[in-house]
Design a protein around this motif. Sequence first.
Motif, PDB file in Angstrom:
ATOM      1  N   GLY A 149      42.149   2.097 -15.635  1.00 37.50           N
ATOM      2  CA  GLY A 149      41.353   1.632 -14.503  1.00 37.50           C
ATOM      3  C   GLY A 149      42.122   1.606 -13.199  1.00 37.50           C
ATOM      4  O   GLY A 149      41.584   1.195 -12.162  1.00 37.50           O
ATOM      5  N   GLU A 150      43.375   2.063 -13.195  1.00 37.86           N
ATOM      6  CA  GLU A 150      44.183   2.079 -11.975  1.00 37.86           C
ATOM      7  C   GLU A 150      43.583   3.052 -10.963  1.00 37.86           C
ATOM      8  O   GLU A 150      43.264   4.193 -11.281  1.00 37.86           O
ATOM      9  N   GLU A 151      43.430   2.588  -9.729  1.00 38.97           N
ATOM     10  CA  GLU A 151      42.927   3.455  -8.674  1.00 38.97           C
ATOM     11  C   GLU A 151      44.047   4.370  -8.196  1.00 38.97           C
ATOM     12  O   GLU A 151      45.132   3.913  -7.821  1.00 38.97           O
TER      13      GLU A 151
ATOM     14  N   LEU B  14      40.126   7.236 -10.408  1.00 39.23           N
ATOM     15  CA  LEU B  14      40.816   6.230 -11.214  1.00 39.23           C
ATOM     16  C   LEU B  14      41.316   6.834 -12.516  1.00 39.23           C
ATOM     17  O   LEU B  14      40.739   7.809 -13.019  1.00 39.23           O
ATOM     18  N   ASP B  15      42.385   6.249 -13.041  1.00 38.88           N
ATOM     19  CA  ASP B  15      42.810   6.555 -14.404  1.00 38.88           C
ATOM     20  C   ASP B  15      41.761   5.948 -15.340  1.00 38.88           C
ATOM     21  O   ASP B  15      41.522   4.738 -15.327  1.00 38.88           O
TER      22      ASP B  15
ATOM     23  N   SER C  72      45.553   7.039  -0.053  1.00 40.61           N
ATOM     24  CA  SER C  72      44.329   6.945   0.741  1.00 40.61           C
ATOM     25  C   SER C  72      44.229   8.207   1.593  1.00 40.61           C
ATOM     26  O   SER C  72      45.105   8.486   2.420  1.00 40.61           O
TER      27      SER C  72
ATOM     28  N   ASP D 255      31.573   0.458  -7.920  1.00 40.95           N
ATOM     29  CA  ASP D 255      31.048   1.824  -7.858  1.00 40.95           C
ATOM     30  C   ASP D 255      29.572   1.834  -8.242  1.00 40.95           C
ATOM     31  O   ASP D 255      29.143   1.169  -9.183  1.00 40.95           O
TER      32      ASP D 255
ATOM     33  N   ARG E 189      41.757   7.340  -2.968  1.00 39.40           N
ATOM     34  CA  ARG E 189      40.531   6.833  -2.360  1.00 39.40           C
ATOM     35  C   ARG E 189      40.242   7.596  -1.075  1.00 39.40           C
ATOM     36  O   ARG E 189      41.161   7.939  -0.314  1.00 39.40           O
TER      37      ARG E 189
ATOM     38  N   TYR F 116      32.004   5.916  -0.137  1.00 40.03           N
ATOM     39  CA  TYR F 116      33.374   6.248  -0.504  1.00 40.03           C
ATOM     40  C   TYR F 116      33.378   6.963  -1.847  1.00 40.03           C
ATOM     41  O   TYR F 116      32.392   6.958  -2.596  1.00 40.03           O
ATOM     42  N   CYS F 117      34.511   7.562  -2.159  1.00 39.32           N
ATOM     43  CA  CYS F 117      34.775   7.999  -3.531  1.00 39.32           C
ATOM     44  C   CYS F 117      36.203   7.604  -3.852  1.00 39.32           C
ATOM     45  O   CYS F 117      37.049   7.505  -2.972  1.00 39.32           O
ATOM     46  N   ARG F 118      36.454   7.340  -5.132  1.00 44.17           N
ATOM     47  CA  ARG F 118      37.799   6.970  -5.545  1.00 44.17           C
ATOM     48  C   ARG F 118      38.052   7.513  -6.938  1.00 44.17           C
ATOM     49  O   ARG F 118      37.167   7.520  -7.791  1.00 44.17           O
TER      50      ARG F 118
ATOM     51  N   ARG G  49      48.863   4.378  -5.123  1.00 43.12           N
ATOM     52  CA  ARG G  49      47.559   4.831  -4.651  1.00 43.12           C
ATOM     53  C   ARG G  49      47.664   5.588  -3.335  1.00 43.12           C
ATOM     54  O   ARG G  49      48.394   5.196  -2.432  1.00 43.12           O
TER      55      ARG G  49
END
Length: 414
Positions: free
Chosen positions: A359-361, A354-355, A233, A313, A364, A350-352, A231
């Motif tokens: 669901g993998e982040e 993901l796959d 950041s 979210d 971010r 925030y925004c993130r 991930r």
Amino acid sequence: MTAMTPGSNLPLSAVRVAVDVTAPVRLDVSGLLLAADGKVRSDDDFVFYNQPAGPGVTHSAAAGGGDTITVDTAAVPEGIEKIVVTASLDTPGATFAGTEPTGTVRNADDGSVLASFTPPQLGTETALVVVEIYRRAGAWKVRAVGQGYANGLAGIATDFGVSVEEPAAPAATPQVPPAPPAAAPAAPAGQWGPPTGAPVPAAPPAPAAAAPPAAPAAPPAPGKINLDKGRVSLQKNQTVSLVKGGRPLLSSVRMGLGWEPAFRSKSIDLDASVIAYGPDRKKVDNCFFGKLTILNGAIQHSGDNLTGEGAGDDEAITVHLGGLPPQVTGLVFVVNSFSGQKFSDVAKAYCRLLDAQSGEELVRFDLTHSEPRTGVMMAKLIRQFSGEWEMTAMGEYVDSRTVRGMVKPAGQAL
């Protein structure tokens, strides 16, 4: 003569065409021969002042200033699909802000001008792809591009598969200045020198009898931030390339956006949206709570959240990267306060990314400041000419309560 705009294309009426790139300042101009995968086959496909000839492509000084890339389409190998013409600034630290380079496409045999293109709205870019000469259904065309890069010619070269190496550390004793480019001996592409990232000739090897023990080779130039280490950041204005294990991420991703009311504030109704743009920065379509699916399902919205309360979210937008039509080259994710409440009443926005399958982040970005305005551009995804997508954190506030008012400022921010 035709004045071209970003993304426009024209059939070429000449077999041999010359692209002159001129500007009020000194530029380094190059041509890259790209195969169907968007990469050079080897460093021999990189044509610049110190390697002025490749298969069907040559570099020369343009009459009246600037440089020229000449393409003999009849001599370009069958495996080459396009030739991109690039320009980078020769002055250390300079950007294209206030500088308007122009690419002029001529018939190389009689000098007649076929088209011209001046990329618009340049800012922090230090290098750009000006135009590309490409095959389509057995014929050759020219396309106006104007795609900017913030990391110089080395960034372009890396994207297109040229080997880029760090220059050796300068010696402590004074050195004889190198000969000017016109007199420099030919050297392999991929040798780059400080401070601008412009190509320089590689130093010849010392005679074996007099050479001291060889110093360790300089490490390769660090590439763009990618997903190889897990991930990412981001801070404001940072960019990550959506590449993992050397392969572009072209599966489905989900942009999750979240927020909470600031301390003692009432519930707040924010709306997340995404605006799709073409290469000319013109809107193709937008997806929001009132239009949950666009582009034949390639982009889907989760629906409206009226309070912003609760964990996780608040709204999500799924993007099937591999299903986006080719005319979509940029996506800008925005959040608006339809009720007119200001972002100074919002906490933990925030925004993130993901796959969408696992669901993998992946990426971010947390907003670290707020402004008393009603709209914010959170992040953008830009399709690169080499095929992968890049995500850049934005965090830019504007006054707009709806996605409609975000179209113009978001297009300008691409």
